[in-house]
Design a protein around this motif. Structure first.
Motif, PDB file in Angstrom:
ATOM      1  N   UNK A  72      40.538  39.431  58.508  1.00 54.43           N
ATOM      2  CA  UNK A  72      41.331  39.887  57.364  1.00 54.43           C
ATOM      3  C   UNK A  72      42.479  38.917  57.080  1.00 54.43           C
ATOM      4  N   UNK A  73      43.052  38.359  58.110  1.00 52.54           N
ATOM      5  CA  UNK A  73      44.183  37.439  57.951  1.00 52.54           C
ATOM      6  C   UNK A  73      43.745  36.131  57.299  1.00 52.54           C
ATOM      7  N   UNK A  74      42.510  35.726  57.523  1.00 53.92           N
ATOM      8  CA  UNK A  74      42.034  34.446  57.000  1.00 53.92           C
ATOM      9  C   UNK A  74      41.426  34.554  55.611  1.00 53.92           C
ATOM     10  N   UNK A  75      41.309  35.746  55.055  1.00 51.46           N
ATOM     11  CA  UNK A  75      40.608  35.945  53.793  1.00 51.46           C
ATOM     12  C   UNK A  75      41.476  36.723  52.806  1.00 51.46           C
ATOM     13  N   UNK A  76      41.015  36.794  51.554  1.00 53.85           N
ATOM     14  CA  UNK A  76      41.715  37.539  50.501  1.00 53.85           C
ATOM     15  C   UNK A  76      41.046  38.905  50.378  1.00 53.85           C
ATOM     16  N   UNK A 122      44.933  39.843  39.871  1.00 53.11           N
ATOM     17  CA  UNK A 122      45.608  38.834  40.693  1.00 53.11           C
ATOM     18  C   UNK A 122      45.074  37.435  40.396  1.00 53.11           C
ATOM     19  N   UNK A 123      43.773  37.313  40.198  1.00 49.42           N
ATOM     20  CA  UNK A 123      43.194  36.005  39.868  1.00 49.42           C
ATOM     21  C   UNK A 123      43.743  35.488  38.545  1.00 49.42           C
ATOM     22  N   UNK A 124      43.840  36.380  37.555  1.00 52.43           N
ATOM     23  CA  UNK A 124      44.325  35.958  36.243  1.00 52.43           C
ATOM     24  C   UNK A 124      45.788  35.560  36.311  1.00 52.43           C
ATOM     25  N   UNK A 125      46.590  36.319  37.061  1.00 50.17           N
ATOM     26  CA  UNK A 125      47.998  35.961  37.237  1.00 50.17           C
ATOM     27  C   UNK A 125      48.125  34.612  37.936  1.00 50.17           C
ATOM     28  N   UNK A 135      47.570  39.761  45.113  1.00 46.14           N
ATOM     29  CA  UNK A 135      46.777  40.981  45.259  1.00 46.14           C
ATOM     30  C   UNK A 135      47.669  42.143  45.682  1.00 46.14           C
ATOM     31  N   UNK A 136      48.533  41.908  46.663  1.00 50.75           N
ATOM     32  CA  UNK A 136      49.417  42.965  47.134  1.00 50.75           C
ATOM     33  C   UNK A 136      50.366  43.428  46.037  1.00 50.75           C
ATOM     34  N   UNK A 137      50.845  42.486  45.216  1.00 49.71           N
ATOM     35  CA  UNK A 137      51.729  42.847  44.116  1.00 49.71           C
ATOM     36  C   UNK A 137      51.052  43.820  43.161  1.00 49.71           C
ATOM     37  N   UNK A 138      49.832  43.483  42.760  1.00 49.92           N
ATOM     38  CA  UNK A 138      49.149  44.302  41.771  1.00 49.92           C
ATOM     39  C   UNK A 138      48.469  45.525  42.390  1.00 49.92           C
ATOM     40  N   UNK A 139      48.520  45.632  43.712  1.00 47.66           N
ATOM     41  CA  UNK A 139      48.047  46.845  44.382  1.00 47.66           C
ATOM     42  C   UNK A 139      49.180  47.835  44.607  1.00 47.66           C
ATOM     43  N   UNK A 140      50.414  47.434  44.266  1.00 50.49           N
ATOM     44  CA  UNK A 140      51.574  48.308  44.438  1.00 50.49           C
ATOM     45  C   UNK A 140      51.696  49.210  43.214  1.00 50.49           C
ATOM     46  N   UNK A 141      51.476  50.512  43.341  1.00 48.87           N
ATOM     47  CA  UNK A 141      51.451  51.397  42.170  1.00 48.87           C
ATOM     48  C   UNK A 141      52.757  51.409  41.385  1.00 48.87           C
ATOM     49  N   UNK A 142      53.891  51.289  42.076  1.00 46.81           N
ATOM     50  CA  UNK A 142      55.187  51.385  41.411  1.00 46.81           C
ATOM     51  C   UNK A 142      55.932  50.052  41.441  1.00 46.81           C
ATOM     52  N   UNK A 159      50.315  48.541  32.086  1.00 54.12           N
ATOM     53  CA  UNK A 159      50.151  47.719  30.888  1.00 54.12           C
ATOM     54  C   UNK A 159      49.878  46.270  31.256  1.00 54.12           C
ATOM     55  N   UNK A 160      50.589  45.764  32.269  1.00 56.48           N
ATOM     56  CA  UNK A 160      50.412  44.370  32.692  1.00 56.48           C
ATOM     57  C   UNK A 160      49.001  44.149  33.215  1.00 56.48           C
ATOM     58  N   UNK A 161      48.542  45.062  34.062  1.00 59.80           N
ATOM     59  CA  UNK A 161      47.179  44.932  34.582  1.00 59.80           C
ATOM     60  C   UNK A 161      46.155  44.944  33.453  1.00 59.80           C
ATOM     61  N   UNK A 162      46.364  45.807  32.467  1.00 52.37           N
ATOM     62  CA  UNK A 162      45.404  45.900  31.371  1.00 52.37           C
ATOM     63  C   UNK A 162      45.334  44.601  30.588  1.00 52.37           C
ATOM     64  N   UNK A 163      46.493  43.987  30.321  1.00 53.58           N
ATOM     65  CA  UNK A 163      46.511  42.727  29.574  1.00 53.58           C
ATOM     66  C   UNK A 163      45.849  41.599  30.370  1.00 53.58           C
ATOM     67  N   UNK A 164      46.140  41.536  31.651  1.00 52.73           N
ATOM     68  CA  UNK A 164      45.531  40.496  32.481  1.00 52.73           C
ATOM     69  C   UNK A 164      44.023  40.681  32.566  1.00 52.73           C
ATOM     70  N   UNK A 165      43.585  41.923  32.700  1.00 48.00           N
ATOM     71  CA  UNK A 165      42.146  42.190  32.808  1.00 48.00           C
ATOM     72  C   UNK A 165      41.431  41.896  31.495  1.00 48.00           C
ATOM     73  N   UNK A 166      42.096  42.169  30.383  1.00 49.92           N
ATOM     74  CA  UNK A 166      41.486  41.883  29.085  1.00 49.92           C
ATOM     75  C   UNK A 166      41.276  40.386  28.906  1.00 49.92           C
TER      76      UNK A 166
END
Length: 659
Positions: free
Chosen positions: A220-224, A235-238, A262-269, A276-283
Motif C-alpha cells: 500500500x505504501x508503494x502504490x496509489x 485526483x488525476x485531473x487535478x 487522492x487523500x485530499x479528494x477523499x476527504x468529505x469535508x 462541485x470541484x469533484x464534478x468539474x474535474x470529473x467532467x
C-alpha cells in the motif's frame, strides 16, 4: 543445465528489449534492499499482466534470476520439465492439501539460495486500489522455515527474506509511459517463525496473517490507492492541471504526490465546495477521454487569441495568425524525413498493436501486454528481413553479417531515440487542427447539451470477477469513504489454500454496451469550456484550503500520516466492520494539516499560479462560454463566474509567497 536457466536468460533479454522500447523511463528505488544472494521471496503488485514479470525480471537488482510458480502437472514430461525449469519456473502442486508437498519445488529452489517471485494479489486487475493481498507469500516463507528445521542437514541457506515490491505505471496501457519499481526492506522470517512453529492451536495461522499484514502495508505504501474511481479520476485531473507537462513529476515523487491528491479528494469535508470541484474535474477528465485529447496537449497548442472566430480582428491579422499555425505545421513536417524510414518500417507493428489493444478494450491490464506481444511478433519478422537484405548487399560474407546485424541494432536504437520527440510533436499538431476545426464549425453541428451529459461522467472498468471484494468496500459511499489506509481489505480473507485457483464468480460479469463516441470536432467547444471550469474549480478549492484555519485536517494514508501528520480516532462511519455484522473497535484515522498539504504540493512542483493563466488567459474557452450556450449546470451565469475567477485568483500569488 536446468539450473543454469539458459532459456530464462534468453527470454529476459528479449523482454528487456520489449520493455525498453515500450516505456520511456524505468526507475528503481530501494534496489539496495535486495540481498545479492541467499534465499529470497519477492512479493510484487500485479496490475499489468505479463508486463509485471517482464519489468520485474529485467530490472531486478544484481541481475538475480527469478523463479515463478507453475502448475506441477506441466512438469510430467521430461522435455517440458527441462524447458520450464530452464526458463525460470518451479512446480507448485495445487492438488495437495499438505503445504510441505505444495511448496516442495519452492523449498528446493530456496535451499539453493535462489529467488522466487510471486504476486500475492492472486490475479492481475484494474481497480482504484489494492483490493486483496492473499497469504501465498506468507505461507511459502513460513513453511520454508519449518522445512529447514526438518531438513537442517540438507541446506546451508536458512535465512530467508521476503522483499515487497511495488510496480507503479504512470499510465499502464499507454505507449512510452513510465514505470517505477520500489523495493521495500527485507522481512526476516525470524520475527514470525517462533509463533508459526508453535504447537498452540491457531498460532501458525495467526503468524501467517501477521506477516501478510506486513506485506500488505508495504505494498500500500508503494502504490496509489483510492477509495473509489471518482476520487482517483478527480485526483488525476487535478494532478494534470497542477503539473501540466506530461512527465513533469519526477518518478520518485509520482506515488507520494498522487496519493496526497487522492487523500485530499477523499476527504468529505475538505472544503465546502468539494462536491462541485469533484464534478468539474470529473467532467473535464471524461470529456478528454472521450475526445482522445490530453490536458498537456491542449496546454501546448499554438492557438493564439486572434484565431478565434468570436473575436473581431482585421483579416490580415487573422491571416498572419493562420500562417503561423501553418508554419508550425511545416516545422513538424520538416523533421519527418529524418524519421520517415524508421516510421515506415515500424508502421505495421504500430497498426498491429492498435488492433490488439481494441481486442481487450474492457481489460486495461491486458492492453499493454497485447500491444507488446503483437508488435514484437511483427518486429521479429521485420528485423530478420532487413538483416538478410543488408547481408545480401555484402554477398553473405562474415563481415557483411556483422555489419548488417550492427546496422539493424543501430536502426532500432535510432527509432526509439527519435520516437518520443516526434510522437509528442505529432500529437500536438493533430490536436491543434482538430481544435481549430472544432471551434470553427457551425454551432448547429455541435453535440447538444442533452446528448453531452452521457460523456461528462467517466467510464469505469468492469468489475473483475476474480477479486474477493470485502463487503465494506462494496457498500461504502464515495463521499464518505475513508482513506485507503483504513478502507483496505483485511489481509488473508481469501481461501486458506495459498495456491488455489480463484473460485468461479457467483454472478457472471455482464459486458456493458459501449457508448458510441461522437467525432472530436463536435466536442471541442465543450472540452475547452470544461478546461476553464475545472481550473476555476481547482483554484477555488486550493484557495479554500489555503485560507482554512491552521488546524484544518484532511485525510491521509497511513504512511503519509506517519511522515507529515498524525492519527486520530476515526468516526464510526469511517471504520466499518469488514463482515458487516458486529461493530469493531474504533480505528485510527490518518490525517495531515491542510496548510502543510498545500506547501507539500508546491515544494514538489505544483504550479498553482499557472491556474491563473488557464482561467484568465484562455481566450478561446472564455469566448465559447460567454454566450452561456455551452454551460452545463454552472452555479451562476458566466459573467458572474468570470468575475469570481478574478477574485479567486488574487490570493494565488500571495499564497505562493507566504508558503
Amino acid at each position: 543445465m536446468a539450473e543454469a536457466k539458459v532459456l530464462h536468460r534468453g527470454i529476459r533479454r528479449l523482454a528487456g528489449w520489449a520493455v525498453w522500447s515500450f516505456f520511456s523511463e524505468i526507475q528503481v528505488i530501494g534496489g539496495d534492499n535486495v540481498p545479492e544472494d541467499g534465499p529470497l521471496i519477492v512479493a510484487a503488485t500485479h496490475h499489468n499482466m505479463m508486463l509485471d514479470p517482464a519489468v520485474l525480471s529485467t530490472q531486478f537488482p544484481h541481475r538475480r534470476i527469478l523463479n515463478y510458480w507453475t502448475k506441477a502437472s506441466l512438469f510430467a514430461n521430461k522435455v517440458a520439465a527441462w524447458v520450464l525449469l530452464s526458463s525460470g519456473n518451479i512446480p507448485v502442486d495445487r492438488k495437495s492439501k499438505d503445504n510441505q508437498v505444495l511448496f516442495r519445488g519452492t523449498f528446493e529452489a530456496l535451499s539453493r539460495g535462489e529467488a522466487v517471485a510471486l504476486f500475492p494479489e492472486g490475479t492481475s486487475y484494474t481497480e482504484p486500489a489494492i483490493m486483496q493481498v492473499k497469504d501465498g507469500a506468507s505461507w511459502a516463507g513460513l513453511e520454508y522455515t519449518k522445512w529447514v528445521v526438518q531438513n537442517a542437514d540438507m541446506t546451508k541457506n536458512k535465512d530467508l527474506k521476503i522483499v515487497p515490491v511495488g510496480i507503479v505505471y504512470t499510465n499502464k496501457s499507454k505507449y512510452r509511459s513510465r514505470v517505477l519499481l520500489e523495493f521495500g526492506r527485507p522481512i526476516s522470517m525470524s520475527d514470525y517463525s517462533e509463533q508459526f512453529l508453535s504447537t498452540t492451536a491457531g498460532e501458525p495461522r495467526a503468524a501467517v496473517k501477521k506477516l501478510t499484514a506486513r506485506i500488505e502495508s508495504d505494498l500500500l505504501r508503494f502504490t496509489v490507492n483510492a477509495p473509489d474511481w471518482d476520487t482517483l479520476f478527480a485526483a488525476r485531473m487535478a494532478r494534470d492541471l497542477l503539473w501540466e507537462k506530461e512527465n513533469s513529476i519526477p518518478l520518485e515523487d509520482f506515488v507520494v504526490v498522487s496519493q496526497t491528491l487522492v487523500d485530499l479528494f477523499a476527504t468529505p469535508d475538505a472544503t465546502p465546495n468539494i462536491v462541485h470541484v469533484r464534478r468539474r474535474l470529473l467532467e473535464y477528465y471524461s470529456l478528454l477521454k472521450t475526445s482522445k485529447l490530453t490536458h498537456a496537449t491542449l496546454t501546448d497548442l499554438p492557438l493564439p487569441r486572434n484565431l478565434s472566430p468570436h473575436i473581431t480582428v482585421p483579416l490580415p491579422s487573422r491571416l498572419r495568425t493562420l500562417i503561423l499555425l501553418i508554419r508550425d505545421t511545416v516545422a513538424v513536417l520538416v523533421r519527418l524525413p529524418f524519421f520517415a524510414f524508421p516510421l515506415m518500417v515500424h508502421f505495421p507493428a504500430y497498426i498491429a498493436a492498435k488492433w490488439a489493444e481494441r481486442l481487450v478494450e474492457d481489460e486495461e491490464e491486458t492492453m499493454a501486454q497485447n500491444k507488446i506481444v503483437f508488435g514484437l511478433v511483427l518486429l521479429l519478422v521485420t528485423y530478420p528481413m532487413v538483416f538478410y537484405f543488408l547481408w545480401a548487399l555484402f554477398l553473405y560474407t562474415r563481415i557483411g553479417a556483422l555489419v548488417a546485424a550492427g546496422t539493424v541494432w543501430l536502426f532500432a536504437v535510432y527509432h526509439v531515440k527519435l520516437i518520443d520527440d516526434n510522437y509528442e510533436h505529432a500529437k500536438r499538431l493533430i490536436a491543434a487542427w482538430r481544435v481549430l476545426v472544432g471551434v470553427w464549425i457551425p454551432k448547429k453541428w455541435d453535440i447538444s447539451a442533452t446528448a453531452l451529459k452521457q460523456y461528462t461522467v467517466p467510464e469505469t472498468p468492469p468489475d473483475n470477477p476474480w477479486i474477493d471484494r470485502p463487503r465494506s468496500r462494496q457498500s461504502s459511499s464515495p463521499h464518505l469513504s475513508s482513506s485507503p489506509s483504513t478502507s483496505s481489505p483485511t489481509p488473508g480473507t481469501s481461501s486458506p489454500d495459498p495456491a488455489s485457483k480463484p473460485s468461479s464468480p457467483s454472478t457472471p460479469n455482464k459486458t456493458q454496451k459501449k457508448k458510441r463516441k461522437p467525432p472530436t470536432r463536435r466536442l471541442i467547444k465543450h472540452v475547452l469550456r470544461a478546461r476553464v471550469e475545472a481550473a476555476r474549480a481547482l483554484a477555488s478549492f486550493i484557495r479554500a484550503l489555503g485560507s482554512a484555519p491552521r488546524d484544518k485536517r484532511v485525510l491521509a494514508a497511513e504512511h503519509l500520516a506517519t511522515l507529515y501528520g498524525g492519527f486520530a480516532e476515526a468516526p464510526p462511519s469511517l471504520s466499518p466492520d469488514p463482515l458487516g455484522s458486529t461493530p469493531q473497535e474504533p480505528k485510527r484515522q490518518g490525517f495531515r494539516y491542510a496548510h502543510e498539504v498545500i506547501q507539500f504540493l508546491q515544494d514538489h512542483g505544483a504550479n498553482i499560479a499557472r491556474l491563473q493563466t488557464t482561467i484568465a488567459d484562455d481566450y478561446w474557452a472564455a469566448a465559447l462560454s460567454s454566450d452561456g450556450e455551452y454551460d452545463s449546470g454552472s452555479e451562476a451565469d458566466t459573467s458572474k463566474s468570470m468575475s469570481k475567477d478574478n477574485e479567486d485568483l488574487v490570493w494565488i500569488a500571495p499564497l505562493v509567497q507566504t508558503h
